[in-house]
Scaffold this motif. Structure first.
Motif, mmCIF file in Angstrom:
data_model
loop_
_atom_site.group_PDB
_atom_site.id
_atom_site.type_symbol
_atom_site.label_atom_id
_atom_site.label_comp_id
_atom_site.label_asym_id
_atom_site.label_seq_id
_atom_site.Cartn_x
_atom_site.Cartn_y
_atom_site.Cartn_z
ATOM 1 N N TYR A 183 0.821 -1.204 0.000
ATOM 2 C CA TYR A 183 0.000 0.000 0.000
ATOM 3 C C TYR A 183 0.862 1.265 0.000
ATOM 4 O O TYR A 183 0.591 2.214 -0.745
ATOM 5 C CB TYR A 183 -0.932 0.001 1.214
ATOM 6 C CG TYR A 183 -1.897 1.155 1.236
ATOM 7 C CD1 TYR A 183 -2.999 1.181 0.383
ATOM 8 C CD2 TYR A 183 -1.705 2.242 2.080
ATOM 9 C CE1 TYR A 183 -3.891 2.245 0.386
ATOM 10 C CE2 TYR A 183 -2.586 3.313 2.090
ATOM 11 C CZ TYR A 183 -3.677 3.315 1.240
ATOM 12 O OH TYR A 183 -4.535 4.380 1.233
ATOM 13 N N ASN A 184 1.905 1.299 0.830
ATOM 14 C CA ASN A 184 2.731 2.504 0.948
ATOM 15 C C ASN A 184 3.607 2.745 -0.277
ATOM 16 O O ASN A 184 4.063 3.870 -0.493
ATOM 17 C CB ASN A 184 3.587 2.428 2.208
ATOM 18 C CG ASN A 184 2.807 2.789 3.453
ATOM 19 O OD1 ASN A 184 2.692 3.954 3.814
ATOM 20 N ND2 ASN A 184 2.240 1.777 4.111
ATOM 21 N N VAL A 185 3.831 1.712 -1.071
ATOM 22 C CA VAL A 185 4.639 1.869 -2.285
ATOM 23 C C VAL A 185 3.745 2.046 -3.510
ATOM 24 O O VAL A 185 3.798 3.075 -4.200
ATOM 25 C CB VAL A 185 5.581 0.665 -2.471
ATOM 26 C CG1 VAL A 185 6.306 0.755 -3.812
ATOM 27 C CG2 VAL A 185 6.592 0.608 -1.332
ATOM 28 N N ARG A 186 2.900 1.091 -3.781
ATOM 29 C CA ARG A 186 2.126 1.105 -5.026
ATOM 30 C C ARG A 186 0.983 2.106 -5.019
ATOM 31 O O ARG A 186 0.620 2.659 -6.059
ATOM 32 C CB ARG A 186 1.587 -0.296 -5.322
ATOM 33 C CG ARG A 186 2.676 -1.314 -5.689
ATOM 34 C CD ARG A 186 2.073 -2.631 -6.121
ATOM 35 N NE ARG A 186 1.147 -2.459 -7.224
ATOM 36 C CZ ARG A 186 0.266 -3.385 -7.621
ATOM 37 N NH1 ARG A 186 0.218 -4.545 -6.982
ATOM 38 N NH2 ARG A 186 -0.536 -3.163 -8.628
ATOM 39 N N TRP A 187 0.389 2.335 -3.861
ATOM 40 C CA TRP A 187 -0.778 3.213 -3.804
ATOM 41 C C TRP A 187 -0.405 4.680 -3.589
ATOM 42 O O TRP A 187 -1.267 5.556 -3.702
ATOM 43 C CB TRP A 187 -1.724 2.753 -2.684
ATOM 44 C CG TRP A 187 -2.526 1.534 -3.041
ATOM 45 C CD1 TRP A 187 -2.061 0.262 -3.231
ATOM 46 C CD2 TRP A 187 -3.944 1.473 -3.240
ATOM 47 N NE1 TRP A 187 -3.104 -0.583 -3.532
ATOM 48 C CE2 TRP A 187 -4.265 0.135 -3.545
ATOM 49 C CE3 TRP A 187 -4.976 2.414 -3.184
ATOM 50 C CZ2 TRP A 187 -5.570 -0.284 -3.790
ATOM 51 C CZ3 TRP A 187 -6.284 2.006 -3.419
ATOM 52 C CH2 TRP A 187 -6.571 0.666 -3.724
ATOM 53 N N TRP A 188 0.844 4.965 -3.270
ATOM 54 C CA TRP A 188 1.232 6.358 -3.004
ATOM 55 C C TRP A 188 1.388 7.128 -4.304
ATOM 56 O O TRP A 188 1.992 6.650 -5.265
ATOM 57 C CB TRP A 188 2.530 6.407 -2.216
ATOM 58 C CG TRP A 188 2.970 7.815 -1.888
ATOM 59 C CD1 TRP A 188 3.982 8.520 -2.474
ATOM 60 C CD2 TRP A 188 2.405 8.677 -0.898
ATOM 61 N NE1 TRP A 188 4.083 9.769 -1.903
ATOM 62 C CE2 TRP A 188 3.123 9.899 -0.930
ATOM 63 C CE3 TRP A 188 1.345 8.533 0.020
ATOM 64 C CZ2 TRP A 188 2.814 10.968 -0.088
ATOM 65 C CZ3 TRP A 188 1.043 9.604 0.861
ATOM 66 C CH2 TRP A 188 1.780 10.806 0.800
ATOM 67 N N ASN A 189 0.850 8.355 -4.328
ATOM 68 C CA ASN A 189 0.949 9.231 -5.491
ATOM 69 C C ASN A 189 1.863 10.404 -5.122
ATOM 70 O O ASN A 189 1.458 11.312 -4.386
ATOM 71 C CB ASN A 189 -0.447 9.732 -5.890
ATOM 72 C CG ASN A 189 -0.436 10.523 -7.182
ATOM 73 O OD1 ASN A 189 0.410 11.377 -7.397
ATOM 74 N ND2 ASN A 189 -1.409 10.236 -8.049
ATOM 75 N N ASP A 190 3.102 10.364 -5.608
ATOM 76 C CA ASP A 190 4.081 11.404 -5.267
ATOM 77 C C ASP A 190 3.623 12.788 -5.704
ATOM 78 O O ASP A 190 3.823 13.782 -4.998
ATOM 79 C CB ASP A 190 5.432 11.087 -5.918
ATOM 80 C CG ASP A 190 6.285 10.162 -5.067
ATOM 81 O OD1 ASP A 190 6.287 10.330 -3.836
ATOM 82 O OD2 ASP A 190 6.918 9.261 -5.636
ATOM 83 N N GLU A 191 3.033 12.846 -6.865
ATOM 84 C CA GLU A 191 2.627 14.136 -7.416
ATOM 85 C C GLU A 191 1.566 14.808 -6.547
ATOM 86 O O GLU A 191 1.597 16.027 -6.332
ATOM 87 C CB GLU A 191 2.086 13.946 -8.837
ATOM 88 C CG GLU A 191 1.696 15.236 -9.526
ATOM 89 C CD GLU A 191 1.199 15.011 -10.944
ATOM 90 O OE1 GLU A 191 0.581 15.939 -11.498
ATOM 91 O OE2 GLU A 191 1.425 13.906 -11.491
ATOM 92 N N LEU A 192 0.628 14.021 -6.024
ATOM 93 C CA LEU A 192 -0.456 14.571 -5.216
ATOM 94 C C LEU A 192 -0.121 14.631 -3.727
ATOM 95 O O LEU A 192 -0.816 15.304 -2.963
ATOM 96 C CB LEU A 192 -1.730 13.735 -5.430
ATOM 97 C CG LEU A 192 -2.299 13.729 -6.847
ATOM 98 C CD1 LEU A 192 -3.481 12.779 -6.935
ATOM 99 C CD2 LEU A 192 -2.724 15.137 -7.272
#
Length: 402
Positions: A183-192
């Protein structure tokens, strides 16, 4: 969802028997005919409420609910030490089915995470979010709730210690760690600077801004500290009193005490719309006892912990007749510098007095005692001592001497 979220406040008010009764009813309501979903609402005659249930083919159910009930049961065990949470047949069957058959039934692509096809409609909503946006296959809160359930069940298995539990414990701990990492890797959106909202039926992520879908992962504890900092910096309030009743706890959980206190006060504001909705007052009570006064019973460690989170403008807080483990206590917090605890009743005896910051010594009834140290999940330093209390005995621990 409501009963699970209200549980800690209810326990702090002495409503353990009522909470256990309701959880047993929800647990007993799951069935293979409903794909291991239960009844969303149950009346006093143990019947599903007709507003949400017409038949096993036509009913309302939000899929995070099984996991939410399970993690709340784990918290109830820690608060009360009542072994019914570990051994009750209806509950243990529910735990096993929810982390086994329930996941398998709804895990269409066999990745260990549940998906709900559009054809399921309201009979298996894959999130607690019921507002605008595209129909999800998997909500972020569903993954977060599944993580919390695995973690809670591992803790209960460790406490139970029955043959085979040690092997299962490792399996559920590993699954919780897998879900958290994913979850913390794949679901994270750096841009947002926040997490994706959901996975759509075509497998793509949806980033529709929904505050609740950031609040629930914080509540279920899946968010790693480095993500939580950025997420909380930009976190918006929810759309109703139900969603906002989570805000105090999620800020306290990640060390944002000042903001948490403001959200707690907002729950008590006489002008708050729908302030009387039960989830709001119950969680406000839970926020005062568990987080502001910092009373934390831990059956797994056979002790009660305290840590004041009073803000600078509040000089003291005193609570009496607080149910903990098999008895009760009285606690008085003087700012963040001194705690007085009285063991009013019960066989429990160990008290861990915790204070924020790094202190070489803490003063127990005026005498300096070497302090132990640890860090919170949010990375804060804490100092503590562990004492034994006789029934009726009152002791004081402070950060400075007389």
């Amino acid at each position: 969802r409501d009963v699970s979220h209200q549980a800690e406040g209810a326990l702090a008010l002495g409503l353990h028997d009522h909470t256990l009764n309701m959880m047993r009813k929800f647990a007993a309501s799951i069935a293979a005919a409903r794909d291991w979903c239960g009844y969303w609402e149950i009346d006093r005659y143990d019947r599903p409420a007709p507003v949400d249930y017409r038949s096993d083919e036509d009913f309302w159910y939000n899929l995070p609910a099984n996991f939410d009930v399970l993690q709340a049961s784990g918290r109830a065990w820690e608060w009360t030490g009542d072994t019914a949470w570990l051994y009750d047949p209806s509950l243990t069957e529910f735990y096993r089915r929810s982390l086994g058959d329930y996941v398998q039934r709804w895990d269409v692509n066999r990745d260990g995470i549940m998906e709900s096809p559009e054809s399921a409609g309201i009979r298996g909503i894959p999130t607690y979010w019921e507002g605008d946006g595209p129909r999800a296959a998997t909500g972020g809160d569903l993954v977060a709730a599944q993580y919390a359930a695995n973690r809670a069940y591992a803790g209960m298995l460790a406490a139970r210690g029955a043959p085979g539990d040690a092997e299962d414990l490792v399996r559920f701990e590993n699954e919780a760690n897998r879900l958290r990492g994913l979850y913390n890797v794949r679901w994270w959106n750096d841009e947002l600077g926040r997490f994706q909202t959901s996975v759509l039926p075509d497998g793509s992520f949806d980033a529709t801004p929904v505050p609740a879908m950031q609040i629930f992962p914080l509540y279920f504890g899946i968010v790693e500290p480095e993500r939580a900092t950025e997420l909380l910096d930009g976190l918006e309030t929810g759309v109703n009193v139900e969603e906002n009743s989570y805000l105090a706890e999620v800020h306290y959980r990640y060390g944002r005490d000042s903001a948490a206190f403001e959200f707690l006060l907002a729950q008590m504001d006489p002008g708050l719309d729908r302030r009387e909705y039960p989830e709001n007052p119950f969680t406000a009570v839970g926020g005062v006892v568990r987080w502001l006064a910092g009373v934390r019973p831990l059956a797994s460690e056979s002790l009660v912990e305290t840590r004041s989170r009073l803000p600078g403008g509040v000089e003291w807080l005193e609570l009496s007749n607080v149910p903990v483990l098999d008895g009760s206590l009285r606690v008085r917090q003087e700012g963040r510098s001194s705690t007085l605890v009285t063991r009013d009743s019960g066989t429990w005896s160990r008290w861990r007095a915790v204070f924020a910051g790094q202190h070489d010594s803490l003063f127990v009834d005026g005498q300096a005692i070497a302090a132990s140290h640890r860090r919170t999940p949010a990375g804060e330093s804490e100092s503590f001592v562990v004492l034994n209390l006789q029934e009726g005995e009152a002791r004081t621990v402070a950060v400075s001497g007389p």
